[in-house]
Design a protein around this motif. Sequence first.
Motif, PDB file in Angstrom:
ATOM      1  N   TRP A  10       0.824  -1.219   0.000  1.00  0.00           N
ATOM      2  CA  TRP A  10       0.000   0.000   0.000  1.00  0.00           C
ATOM      3  C   TRP A  10       0.855   1.264   0.000  1.00  0.00           C
ATOM      4  CZ3 TRP A  10      -4.270  -1.285   4.244  1.00  0.00           C
ATOM      5  CH2 TRP A  10      -5.017  -2.395   3.799  1.00  0.00           C
ATOM      6  N   LYS A  11       2.145   1.122   0.199  1.00  0.00           N
ATOM      7  CA  LYS A  11       3.045   2.288   0.245  1.00  0.00           C
ATOM      8  C   LYS A  11       2.507   3.339   1.222  1.00  0.00           C
ATOM      9  CE  LYS A  11       4.299   1.263  -4.471  1.00  0.00           C
ATOM     10  NZ  LYS A  11       5.008   1.676  -5.651  1.00  0.00           N
ATOM     11  N   MET A  12       2.689   4.617   0.931  1.00  0.00           N
ATOM     12  CA  MET A  12       2.230   5.661   1.869  1.00  0.00           C
ATOM     13  C   MET A  12       0.819   6.104   1.458  1.00  0.00           C
ATOM     14  SD  MET A  12       4.481   8.788   3.368  1.00  0.00           S
ATOM     15  CE  MET A  12       4.186  10.009   2.099  1.00  0.00           C
ATOM     16  N   GLY A  94      13.965  -4.003   0.909  1.00  0.00           N
ATOM     17  CA  GLY A  94      14.679  -3.736  -0.341  1.00  0.00           C
ATOM     18  C   GLY A  94      13.816  -3.220  -1.471  1.00  0.00           C
ATOM     19  N   HIS A  95      12.624  -2.707  -1.146  1.00  0.00           N
ATOM     20  CA  HIS A  95      11.808  -2.137  -2.225  1.00  0.00           C
ATOM     21  C   HIS A  95      12.624  -1.070  -2.960  1.00  0.00           C
ATOM     22  CE1 HIS A  95       8.640  -0.023  -4.356  1.00  0.00           C
ATOM     23  NE2 HIS A  95       7.964  -1.152  -4.271  1.00  0.00           N
ATOM     24  N   SER A  96      12.408  -0.947  -4.257  1.00  0.00           N
ATOM     25  CA  SER A  96      13.238  -0.014  -5.047  1.00  0.00           C
ATOM     26  C   SER A  96      13.084   1.423  -4.560  1.00  0.00           C
ATOM     27  CB  SER A  96      12.895  -0.107  -6.527  1.00  0.00           C
ATOM     28  OG  SER A  96      11.570   0.286  -6.737  1.00  0.00           O
ATOM     29  N   TYR A 166      10.867  -9.827  -7.995  1.00  0.00           N
ATOM     30  CA  TYR A 166      11.535  -9.143  -9.094  1.00  0.00           C
ATOM     31  C   TYR A 166      10.651  -7.979  -9.541  1.00  0.00           C
ATOM     32  CZ  TYR A 166      13.012  -7.805 -13.731  1.00  0.00           C
ATOM     33  OH  TYR A 166      13.386  -7.054 -14.819  1.00  0.00           O
ATOM     34  N   GLU A 167      11.167  -6.774  -9.342  1.00  0.00           N
ATOM     35  CA  GLU A 167      10.409  -5.571  -9.698  1.00  0.00           C
ATOM     36  C   GLU A 167      11.293  -4.653 -10.534  1.00  0.00           C
ATOM     37  OE1 GLU A 167       6.971  -4.946  -6.766  1.00  0.00           O
ATOM     38  OE2 GLU A 167       8.692  -3.904  -5.958  1.00  0.00           O
ATOM     39  N   PRO A 168      11.197  -4.771 -11.877  1.00  0.00           N
ATOM     40  CA  PRO A 168      11.961  -3.840 -12.715  1.00  0.00           C
ATOM     41  C   PRO A 168      11.509  -2.419 -12.392  1.00  0.00           C
ATOM     42  CG  PRO A 168      10.340  -5.090 -14.024  1.00  0.00           C
ATOM     43  CD  PRO A 168      10.306  -5.652 -12.645  1.00  0.00           C
ATOM     44  N   ALA A 171       9.059  -0.407 -14.385  1.00  0.00           N
ATOM     45  CA  ALA A 171       7.662  -0.876 -14.493  1.00  0.00           C
ATOM     46  C   ALA A 171       6.847  -0.549 -13.248  1.00  0.00           C
ATOM     47  CB  ALA A 171       7.639  -2.380 -14.752  1.00  0.00           C
ATOM     48  N   ILE A 172       7.483   0.074 -12.253  1.00  0.00           N
ATOM     49  CA  ILE A 172       6.764   0.319 -10.993  1.00  0.00           C
ATOM     50  C   ILE A 172       6.031   1.645 -11.045  1.00  0.00           C
ATOM     51  CG2 ILE A 172       7.014   0.702  -8.511  1.00  0.00           C
ATOM     52  CD1 ILE A 172       9.276  -1.262  -8.506  1.00  0.00           C
ATOM     53  N   GLY A 173       4.720   1.553 -10.946  1.00  0.00           N
ATOM     54  CA  GLY A 173       3.880   2.755 -10.901  1.00  0.00           C
ATOM     55  C   GLY A 173       3.869   3.530 -12.206  1.00  0.00           C
ATOM     56  N   THR A 174       4.346   2.933 -13.286  1.00  0.00           N
ATOM     57  CA  THR A 174       4.460   3.651 -14.554  1.00  0.00           C
ATOM     58  C   THR A 174       3.376   3.233 -15.546  1.00  0.00           C
ATOM     59  OG1 THR A 174       5.912   1.916 -15.395  1.00  0.00           O
ATOM     60  CG2 THR A 174       6.975   3.818 -14.373  1.00  0.00           C
ATOM     61  N   GLY A 211       6.680  -7.883  -9.803  1.00  0.00           N
ATOM     62  CA  GLY A 211       5.992  -6.648  -9.452  1.00  0.00           C
ATOM     63  C   GLY A 211       6.299  -5.572 -10.465  1.00  0.00           C
ATOM     64  N   GLY A 212       5.296  -4.773 -10.790  1.00  0.00           N
ATOM     65  CA  GLY A 212       5.474  -3.677 -11.753  1.00  0.00           C
ATOM     66  C   GLY A 212       4.216  -3.552 -12.582  1.00  0.00           C
ATOM     67  N   SER A 213       3.300  -2.654 -12.126  1.00  0.00           N
ATOM     68  CA  SER A 213       2.063  -2.390 -12.862  1.00  0.00           C
ATOM     69  C   SER A 213       1.242  -3.648 -13.144  1.00  0.00           C
ATOM     70  CB  SER A 213       2.367  -1.614 -14.149  1.00  0.00           C
ATOM     71  OG  SER A 213       2.971  -0.368 -13.828  1.00  0.00           O
ATOM     72  N   VAL A 214       1.214  -4.559 -12.168  1.00  0.00           N
ATOM     73  CA  VAL A 214       0.333  -5.722 -12.308  1.00  0.00           C
ATOM     74  C   VAL A 214      -1.107  -5.260 -12.076  1.00  0.00           C
ATOM     75  CG1 VAL A 214      -0.306  -7.978 -11.371  1.00  0.00           C
ATOM     76  CG2 VAL A 214       2.110  -7.333 -11.552  1.00  0.00           C
ATOM     77  N   PHE A 231       2.695 -12.171  -7.165  1.00  0.00           N
ATOM     78  CA  PHE A 231       2.908 -10.769  -7.486  1.00  0.00           C
ATOM     79  C   PHE A 231       3.062  -9.919  -6.236  1.00  0.00           C
ATOM     80  CE2 PHE A 231      -0.001 -12.430 -10.847  1.00  0.00           C
ATOM     81  CZ  PHE A 231       0.919 -12.408 -11.888  1.00  0.00           C
ATOM     82  N   LEU A 232       3.838  -8.862  -6.374  1.00  0.00           N
ATOM     83  CA  LEU A 232       3.839  -7.776  -5.410  1.00  0.00           C
ATOM     84  C   LEU A 232       3.176  -6.609  -6.148  1.00  0.00           C
ATOM     85  CD1 LEU A 232       4.615  -6.656  -2.654  1.00  0.00           C
ATOM     86  CD2 LEU A 232       6.921  -6.275  -3.482  1.00  0.00           C
ATOM     87  N   VAL A 233       2.075  -6.151  -5.600  1.00  0.00           N
ATOM     88  CA  VAL A 233       1.197  -5.240  -6.329  1.00  0.00           C
ATOM     89  C   VAL A 233       1.136  -3.895  -5.603  1.00  0.00           C
ATOM     90  CG1 VAL A 233      -1.137  -4.938  -7.246  1.00  0.00           C
ATOM     91  CG2 VAL A 233      -0.213  -7.254  -6.914  1.00  0.00           C
ATOM     92  N   GLY A 234       1.317  -2.801  -6.319  1.00  0.00           N
ATOM     93  CA  GLY A 234       1.198  -1.478  -5.721  1.00  0.00           C
ATOM     94  C   GLY A 234      -0.191  -0.898  -5.963  1.00  0.00           C
ATOM     95  N   GLY A 235      -0.323  -0.100  -7.020  1.00  0.00           N
ATOM     96  CA  GLY A 235      -1.551   0.651  -7.287  1.00  0.00           C
ATOM     97  C   GLY A 235      -2.823  -0.192  -7.262  1.00  0.00           C
ATOM     98  N   ALA A 236      -2.771  -1.351  -7.903  1.00  0.00           N
ATOM     99  CA  ALA A 236      -3.985  -2.177  -8.013  1.00  0.00           C
ATOM    100  C   ALA A 236      -4.337  -2.877  -6.703  1.00  0.00           C
ATOM    101  CB  ALA A 236      -3.827  -3.200  -9.139  1.00  0.00           C
TER     102      ALA A 236
HETATM  103  C1  PEP Z   1       5.352  -1.867  -6.066  1.00  0.00           C
HETATM  104  O1  PEP Z   1       5.442  -0.789  -5.537  1.00  0.00           O
HETATM  105  O2  PEP Z   1       5.855  -2.845  -5.491  1.00  0.00           O
HETATM  106  C2  PEP Z   1       4.644  -1.971  -7.337  1.00  0.00           C
HETATM  107  C3  PEP Z   1       4.829  -3.027  -8.055  1.00  0.00           C
HETATM  108  O3  PEP Z   1       3.834  -0.919  -7.700  1.00  0.00           O
HETATM  109  P1  PEP Z   1       2.823  -0.871  -8.978  1.00  0.00           P
HETATM  110  O4  PEP Z   1       2.043  -2.171  -8.959  1.00  0.00           O
HETATM  111  O5  PEP Z   1       1.937   0.312  -8.712  1.00  0.00           O
HETATM  112  O6  PEP Z   1       3.657  -0.754 -10.178  1.00  0.00           O
END
Ligand code: PEP
Length: 251
Positions: A10-12, A94-96, A166-168, A171-174, A211-214, A231-236
Amino acid sequence: MRKPIIAGNWKMNLKIAEGVALVEALKPLVADVDNVEVVVCPMFTALDAVAKAAAGSNVQVGAQNAYVKASGAYTGEISPQFLQDAGCAWVIIGHSERRHILGETDALLNEKLRFALAAGMKVMFCIGELLEERKGGLMNDVIRRQVVEGLKGLTAADLANVVLAYEPVWAIGTGETASPEQAEEVHVFTRALVAELFGADAAAAIRIQYGGSVKADNAAELFSKENVDGFLVGGAALKADSFAAIVKAAR
Ligand code: PEP
């Protein structure tokens, strides 16, 4: 067989009441999913309330960071022991965003990983290259360095409590997702590295998330790859229905 693991970072975002409401909405949506591990990772302020809301369900709770001391004069930090006290079983290390915005080094992340494991936590350990590293042909070197330095001092037995993510970074939040083939290529490389460092059994058993815009609509295709174990999921992950749809894609 590796049990898939889907985690929401969920980040901040999400105040206490919003996080609790999300988990209350998520619980019935994933109540019949017993072959996938489901984890949500709120901000520190919401951990206790979210963990209480999740208790007794198949939603587990994780934190987004942890320090390398149990307690004491470390202003602003939080230890695995206090996270456990708040009902947390998992922690992301170790999140990017911590590597690149907060300047956390491979050496510090290795210390954090070892300290969290020693405290009895389960860890999602993130790796991933920047766009310029990929373009410059350095991707494998970066992944190798992050894995070798990050997992230094661990035993094969320790890896039972580690999930690699693995989170390129590009691809994160982009909105830009690695293709299933791009993800699989790095997951295969990473698993081979784990085999080289810890043996074939540990490599076959370790779970590697992408992880990365899943999103709900690309999760199934990514998950169809043999070495994508979740998956490690941010926005979704910030809405119960989109997160639950990703969980279901991995079921
Ligand atoms: C993340 O922050 O770990 C991530 C993958 O974010 P998003 O799904 O929004 O790209």
